[in-house]
Structures are given as C-alpha cells and as structure tokens.
Design an enzyme around this catalytic site. Structure first.
Site, PDB file in Angstrom:
ATOM      1  N   ASP A 125       0.856  -1.185   0.000  1.00  0.00           N
ATOM      2  CA  ASP A 125       0.000   0.000   0.000  1.00  0.00           C
ATOM      3  C   ASP A 125       0.895   1.239   0.000  1.00  0.00           C
ATOM      4  OD1 ASP A 125      -1.947  -1.886   0.328  1.00  0.00           O
ATOM      5  OD2 ASP A 125      -2.876  -0.933   2.074  1.00  0.00           O
ATOM      6  N   HIS A 200       4.762  -7.490  -0.262  1.00  0.00           N
ATOM      7  CA  HIS A 200       4.523  -8.786  -0.877  1.00  0.00           C
ATOM      8  C   HIS A 200       5.242  -8.876  -2.216  1.00  0.00           C
ATOM      9  CE1 HIS A 200       0.835  -9.728   1.724  1.00  0.00           C
ATOM     10  NE2 HIS A 200       1.153  -8.475   2.046  1.00  0.00           N
ATOM     11  N   SER A 291       7.986   3.587   5.539  1.00  0.00           N
ATOM     12  CA  SER A 291       9.174   3.525   4.703  1.00  0.00           C
ATOM     13  C   SER A 291       8.801   3.573   3.225  1.00  0.00           C
ATOM     14  CB  SER A 291       9.990   2.269   5.010  1.00  0.00           C
ATOM     15  OG  SER A 291      11.305   2.431   4.540  1.00  0.00           O
TER      16      SER A 291
END
Length: 320
Positions: A125, A200, A291
């Site tokens: 995201d 991911h 981050s």
C-alpha cells in the site's frame, strides 16, 4: 570555591562535547573515504551528525513496550483517526494487539487485498512517488521532481548489475530489424504511517536471492527526498532479486527510514539454494514503521505505470 568548581565542570563538559564531535567528524570522514557514498563529504558529515539512529532505536524500544489492555482501544483508534487507517481490515480486535508495534505491523483479514490478474501488481500500500522507464545508458532512476538515483548503488550488489546489463541488451532475435531490447521500468512507493506495512511479491519469481545493505536511517517522506535526493541510496535496505516466468528480471528494494527500528524479512533462503521461489502475493516482509519500496523490472513490452501521486494498494495493478 563553588563557583570555580562549577566553571571547571562546565569547561570539562564543553571540552568533552567538542572532543566527541571531533571524533565523530573523523569517523565520518573515514567512512566516507571507504564507503564512497553518492554525496559530498560536507553533506555526509552533516547527515552523520544527526541523531537519526538513536531516535530510531528509542522509538523501536518504546513501540515494543506492552500497552495496558484498557488503553489499547483509545490509543489505536486515535492513531487510526489521525492517519486514516481502515480499522475494518484489521485481522483481530484492537485489544489483542499487545504493543503498538504489533498493531502497526498488523496483518489484514483474508480477502482484504485481492490480487489483480495482471502479471505484476503493487507490492504494498502507498503513494507512488515516481515511476517510469529507466534510461538504458545512464541506468538512473528519476525520483521526485527529476532527482536521479543510481540504480546500481541502490541495488547494492554486482550480480544485480550483471543481470540488469544482460536484460537491458537482451533480445531473442536481435539480428532482425524489428527486434527490440528489453525495457527497464521502476516504481517508487512511499508508505505513510497509516498504510498497511507489509510488503509482498509483485509477481511469481524464481532463483530468488536476498542482499541486505547497512546504512543510515534518514526520513523518506517526499519533503526530505527533495532536500536529500540520495536518501534511498544512503539508507539501510534489502535487495530481493529474482527471475519472472518469462525470464525477465525483477528487484524489490524495501528501504528503511527514520524510526524504522528494523525491516523484518519473511524469506527463509538457505545458503546455496538457487531454486528458491515465491508466488505473486506472497508476504516478503514488514516495516517496523513507515518507509519506501522500490521495484525495478525488465520487460520486452512497453508499459505505462501508475503516475506520481497515485494511491495504490497491495495486489492492485501497477499499470494504467
């Protein structure tokens, strides 16, 4: 006597502080000579003098402290309202997160991030800071408002350089006039504090390898990147590389930041295992605070990636 003692103590403290600062500058100079970072000596010394590592260590320690059960709903709900967290996606009730860190790195409910059917999806995201095609001659990534990031320095390993060079010039039928070399693309995705903080695999990968690079803990928000454009190359990071099903190359680079006490990697790669594989959507790791993730990949097809300022979610298509 008391005034004299106090004056002497002040002089000793001042002298000690100046001495420690001088030692820090000498140490920074030696590091700069050895590491050869992509910044001037003056800028490197300035960055080394900032207490970023200490701040990150303290915030990491505090975030791991147990939160009293009766405080958890108020604390986590307040954070969610401030940073617009979708609480309906949390995998368990707020009372079951024993520390703030466990809430921050929370997993999501099954089905909260359905995978797009496209070959490459967003690894996390966040907000796209920059994206596009990499100049095959300079091998530079165009970051925020034209800021360039050296790709080889960012990836931090010679194997990635060889792979990139090979993929850049690769063509199955290069002797034919209609043949084209592989294009190199990139996307830089910034994770704000309210975003889901696990990353991911964007696609199926084989021959997966992991290369950690130690570095600083500078902020990675867009404002700081404009001030220090080399931040992504200076910060601690992981470089996860692999081959896509069509033989093209991909690198996923999670970059640490200020207050990121660590980057947890979920990959269990044994030494000498050259057949490690991951599936599209598999969890690769998590950030212990906000981050940035950079992905770089090659393709024989021309593509249009999500533009800067676009919001993306893990599992969504990166293409427009």
């Amino acid at each position: 006597m008391t005034m004299t003692t106090a004056r002497t103590a002040r002089r000793l403290l001042t002298g000690g502080a100046i001495g420690l600062y001088g030692l820090n500058l000498v140490s920074a100079y030696k590091e700069w000579r050895v590491a050869k970072p992509p910044v001037t000596l003056q800028k490197y010394m300035m960055l080394r003098s900032l207490p970023m590592h200490t701040m990150s260590t303290i915030s990491g320690y505090v975030s791991e402290l147990p939160v009293p059960l009766f405080v958890r709903p108020f604390l986590y709900s307040s954070f969610a309202r401030l940073y617009k967290v979708n609480m309906n996606e949390c995998d368990k009730p707020l009372q079951e997160y024993p520390t703030f860190q466990s809430f921050f790195t929370r997993a999501l409910k099954d089905g909260a991030r359905p995978l797009s059917k496209v070959n490459i999806v967003s690894p996390c995201d966040g907000t796209v800071l920059a994206s596009g095609e990499i100049d095959s001659d300079s091998i530079k990534i165009g970051s925020v408002k034209g800021i360039n990031v050296d790709l080889i320095t960012l990836l931090g390993n010679t194997e990635a350089e060889r792979l990139l060079t090979r993929q850049r010039n690769r063509s199955w039928f290069s002797w034919f006039p209609w043949a084209t070399n592989a294009h190199l693309y990139y996307a830089i995705v910034y994770l704000a504090p309210g975003d889901y903080h696990r990353f991911h695999s964007p696609c199926d990968l084989r021959h997966v390898k992991l290369s950690p690079t130690d570095g600083m803990k500078l902020p990675v928000n867009p404002g700081f990147l404009k001030f220090i454009p080399e931040t992504l190359q200076l910060n601690s990071r992981l470089c996860i590389t692999g081959c896509m099903p069509d033989g093209n190359y991909m690198a996923i680079v999670p970059v640490g930041a200020l207050n990121v006490s660590s980057i947890d990697c979920f990959l269990d790669l044994k030494d000498g295992n050259h057949d490690a594989k991951v599936r599209k959507g598999d969890q690769l790791g998590q950030f212990r605070m906000g981050s940035t993730v950079v992905i770089v990949f090659s393709s024989f097809k021309e593509m249009r990636i999500a533009a800067a300022s676009d919001r993306v979610k893990q599992g969504e298509s990166l293409f427009i």
